[in-house]
Write a protein that holds these residues in place. Sequence first.
Motif, PDB file in Angstrom:
ATOM      1  N   VAL A  91       0.857  -1.191   0.000  1.00 44.27           N
ATOM      2  CA  VAL A  91       0.000   0.000   0.000  1.00 44.27           C
ATOM      3  C   VAL A  91       0.891   1.239   0.000  1.00 44.27           C
ATOM      4  O   VAL A  91       1.188   1.815   1.042  1.00 44.27           O
ATOM      5  CB  VAL A  91      -0.953   0.008   1.212  1.00 44.27           C
ATOM      6  CG1 VAL A  91      -1.964   1.157   1.078  1.00 44.27           C
ATOM      7  CG2 VAL A  91      -1.696  -1.311   1.320  1.00 44.27           C
ATOM      8  N   THR A  92       1.331   1.620  -1.175  1.00 45.61           N
ATOM      9  CA  THR A  92       2.107   2.835  -1.332  1.00 45.61           C
ATOM     10  C   THR A  92       1.179   3.949  -1.796  1.00 45.61           C
ATOM     11  O   THR A  92       0.044   3.696  -2.231  1.00 45.61           O
ATOM     12  CB  THR A  92       3.223   2.648  -2.377  1.00 45.61           C
ATOM     13  OG1 THR A  92       2.626   2.402  -3.662  1.00 45.61           O
ATOM     14  CG2 THR A  92       4.126   1.478  -2.007  1.00 45.61           C
ATOM     15  N   LEU A  93       1.673   5.168  -1.714  1.00 42.01           N
ATOM     16  CA  LEU A  93       0.862   6.317  -2.104  1.00 42.01           C
ATOM     17  C   LEU A  93       0.410   6.206  -3.554  1.00 42.01           C
ATOM     18  O   LEU A  93      -0.776   6.384  -3.868  1.00 42.01           O
ATOM     19  CB  LEU A  93       1.684   7.599  -1.896  1.00 42.01           C
ATOM     20  CG  LEU A  93       0.945   8.932  -1.979  1.00 42.01           C
ATOM     21  CD1 LEU A  93      -0.156   8.999  -0.934  1.00 42.01           C
ATOM     22  CD2 LEU A  93       1.934  10.080  -1.788  1.00 42.01           C
ATOM     23  N   ARG A  94       1.330   5.880  -4.446  1.00 42.76           N
ATOM     24  CA  ARG A  94       0.990   5.795  -5.869  1.00 42.76           C
ATOM     25  C   ARG A  94       0.092   4.595  -6.161  1.00 42.76           C
ATOM     26  O   ARG A  94      -0.841   4.683  -6.963  1.00 42.76           O
ATOM     27  CB  ARG A  94       2.271   5.720  -6.704  1.00 42.76           C
ATOM     28  CG  ARG A  94       3.056   7.022  -6.716  1.00 42.76           C
ATOM     29  CD  ARG A  94       4.213   6.963  -7.693  1.00 42.76           C
ATOM     30  NE  ARG A  94       4.963   8.209  -7.704  1.00 42.76           N
ATOM     31  CZ  ARG A  94       4.616   9.291  -8.369  1.00 42.76           C
ATOM     32  NH1 ARG A  94       3.502   9.284  -9.091  1.00 42.76           N
ATOM     33  NH2 ARG A  94       5.355  10.383  -8.331  1.00 42.76           N
ATOM     34  N   GLY A 131      -8.607   7.710 -10.526  1.00 42.25           N
ATOM     35  CA  GLY A 131      -8.978   8.986 -11.105  1.00 42.25           C
ATOM     36  C   GLY A 131      -8.632  10.175 -10.228  1.00 42.25           C
ATOM     37  O   GLY A 131      -8.957  11.321 -10.571  1.00 42.25           O
ATOM     38  N   VAL A 132      -7.997   9.929  -9.072  1.00 40.05           N
ATOM     39  CA  VAL A 132      -7.564  11.031  -8.208  1.00 40.05           C
ATOM     40  C   VAL A 132      -6.051  11.001  -8.099  1.00 40.05           C
ATOM     41  O   VAL A 132      -5.412   9.973  -8.352  1.00 40.05           O
ATOM     42  CB  VAL A 132      -8.198  10.939  -6.796  1.00 40.05           C
ATOM     43  CG1 VAL A 132      -9.703  11.004  -6.891  1.00 40.05           C
ATOM     44  CG2 VAL A 132      -7.751   9.674  -6.078  1.00 40.05           C
ATOM     45  N   SER A 133      -5.471  12.119  -7.714  1.00 34.36           N
ATOM     46  CA  SER A 133      -4.021  12.218  -7.602  1.00 34.36           C
ATOM     47  C   SER A 133      -3.566  11.808  -6.213  1.00 34.36           C
ATOM     48  O   SER A 133      -4.373  11.641  -5.288  1.00 34.36           O
ATOM     49  CB  SER A 133      -3.571  13.653  -7.879  1.00 34.36           C
ATOM     50  OG  SER A 133      -3.984  14.509  -6.833  1.00 34.36           O
ATOM     51  N   THR A 134      -2.246  11.666  -6.064  1.00 38.09           N
ATOM     52  CA  THR A 134      -1.694  11.320  -4.746  1.00 38.09           C
ATOM     53  C   THR A 134      -2.017  12.401  -3.721  1.00 38.09           C
ATOM     54  O   THR A 134      -2.061  12.121  -2.513  1.00 38.09           O
ATOM     55  CB  THR A 134      -0.170  11.135  -4.834  1.00 38.09           C
ATOM     56  OG1 THR A 134       0.416  12.319  -5.408  1.00 38.09           O
ATOM     57  CG2 THR A 134       0.185   9.937  -5.697  1.00 38.09           C
ATOM     58  N   MET A 135      -2.259  13.607  -4.199  1.00 40.23           N
ATOM     59  CA  MET A 135      -2.586  14.704  -3.290  1.00 40.23           C
ATOM     60  C   MET A 135      -3.874  14.438  -2.526  1.00 40.23           C
ATOM     61  O   MET A 135      -4.085  14.969  -1.421  1.00 40.23           O
ATOM     62  CB  MET A 135      -2.712  16.011  -4.081  1.00 40.23           C
ATOM     63  CG  MET A 135      -2.635  17.260  -3.225  1.00 40.23           C
ATOM     64  SD  MET A 135      -1.029  17.364  -2.421  1.00 40.23           S
ATOM     65  CE  MET A 135      -1.367  18.611  -1.196  1.00 40.23           C
TER      66      MET A 135
END
Length: 214
Positions: free
Chosen positions: A27-30, A37-41
């Motif tokens: 489970v990494t951010l990317r 459909g959403v960004s890492t932000m």
Amino acid sequence: MARAKDPAVRSHLLDRAAHMLRTRQPVTLRALVAGTGVSTMAVYTYFGSMDGLWKALRQEGFTRLAAKLAAVSTTTDPVRDLASLGAAYLANALESPDLYRVMFDAGFELEDADAADEALHCLVRAVERAKTAGRFRGDVDPLELATHSWTIGHGLASLVATGPLPHQALAHAVPMLTALFVSAGDDPVRCRRSVERGWGQMPPAGPGTAAPRP
């Protein structure tokens, strides 16, 4: 002007993280946002950090459980209500099996431990009502009986929602809960009828399985 947060995005990220944990994916951010459909932000927007995500993940399981239990109507039959609460507990586990696995993993901190205890308190209050109504003996400890009842529900949830047993195994709850409540002083015939009615709130089995019979 800050953009309003979408609860659906938050819920989707939590469900995805829980699924990745169950399937042993890193489970990494990317990896978490890949294909969503959403960004890492978004992880920082909704959880502040990955640590915040882990805390929110376990808490979400109890939040959804609390909503399920709160939806159970209070009737004039407290023993039926006890069984109905058990059925709601199982329904929550069946609907969110990945989150259910994480709920009881003490490796993740909880944002609000008191909210997690509310599931047990619901059962305690129902036992107290049953004592007041004369269904259970006066010497019955509400917390102890509620814990025994939860143990039955949790065992079935673990074995059916996240384990090897088929949906039909949920039918075992009726005789087990009946035996528990009769041991607390309830009349066997009346108790069985109450438990069957309360447990009848369980959702039907999914495709390919038969619904449990009380």
